[in-house]
Scaffold this active site. Sequence first.
Site, PDB file in Angstrom:
ATOM      1  N   GLU A  78       0.805  -1.219   0.000  1.00 41.71           N
ATOM      2  CA  GLU A  78       0.000   0.000   0.000  1.00 41.71           C
ATOM      3  C   GLU A  78       0.839   1.271   0.000  1.00 41.71           C
ATOM      4  O   GLU A  78       0.301   2.366  -0.215  1.00 41.71           O
ATOM      5  CB  GLU A  78      -0.941  -0.011   1.208  1.00 41.71           C
ATOM      6  CG  GLU A  78      -2.047  -1.056   1.073  1.00 41.71           C
ATOM      7  CD  GLU A  78      -2.982  -1.096   2.268  1.00 41.71           C
ATOM      8  OE1 GLU A  78      -2.600  -0.591   3.338  1.00 41.71           O
ATOM      9  OE2 GLU A  78      -4.087  -1.640   2.126  1.00 41.71           O
ATOM     10  N   GLU A 109       7.540 -21.553   8.363  1.00 37.80           N
ATOM     11  CA  GLU A 109       8.001 -20.634   9.407  1.00 37.80           C
ATOM     12  C   GLU A 109       9.054 -21.250  10.324  1.00 37.80           C
ATOM     13  O   GLU A 109       9.680 -20.548  11.110  1.00 37.80           O
ATOM     14  CB  GLU A 109       6.824 -20.155  10.240  1.00 37.80           C
ATOM     15  CG  GLU A 109       6.199 -21.203  11.131  1.00 37.80           C
ATOM     16  CD  GLU A 109       5.087 -20.619  11.983  1.00 37.80           C
ATOM     17  OE1 GLU A 109       5.244 -20.628  13.215  1.00 37.80           O
ATOM     18  OE2 GLU A 109       4.082 -20.152  11.422  1.00 37.80           O
TER      19      GLU A 109
END
Length: 266
Positions: A78, A109
């Site tokens: 963004e 992860e």
Amino acid sequence: MSTTESPSLFNDLETLSTRQLLEGINSVDQTVPQVVARALPQIEALVEATVARLGAGGRLFYIGAGTSGRLGVLDASECPPTFGVPHGLVVGLIAGGDTAIRKAVENAEDDAEQAWRDLTAYDITDKDIVVGIAASGRTPYVIGGLQQARQHGLATGCIVCNADSQVAAVAEFPVEVPTGPEFVTGSTRLKAGTAQKLVLNMLTTATFIRLGRVKGNKMVDMQLSNAKLVDRGEKMLMDELGIGQDEAARLLQQYGSVRAALAARQ
């Protein structure tokens, strides 16, 4: 046990009505801004470090897994349309790669070496800053990436939702927002995710205001990528210059951005 994994304060959720569920979620969500407020000194330190690195030609990298990684990718994506900064100035990396944005990648992860491999693919240097995002504060992908970054002289920060975590211990500029037990036990996409999103909003918004990417209170460098944003840009010019919409539209088309149009007329 970490507080984000501790039992919910609500029991027998399946027996509650829709209204009771919503009221319960809303009641615990209201605690999140208070936790973030207590972390403002830490957030301030992270912003100052980020401003210094980006102002000197560096970049901001996020590393995270699951919800935390997705929030980093979201915030990074963004920044160009909001502040008109180049793609690649803020980069979000998620354990498991872009596939993991939409679909969980098993065990991604748990690889403590992969984050540094992901970072080095971007020719990372000691001008850059790396921010690890991990609700639990114990994600190996994030811990390993921050450790390697510090060893190579990079600035490091983190956003975690448990106090005294492993991730915070290896970050130079830790931000700790201990949000406590979730409405659904262990579901850190809820309060913890909300807290992380609030901190990320603060980090990049404050950073790019400090770096001159906002004028007054307006996004004068935003990308004019759709009709809504063109209309917003025209209104900015109308307000700032006291002109009509036709003239604002002409200036925006001629100069290509609100900032350039303002500079030409002021």
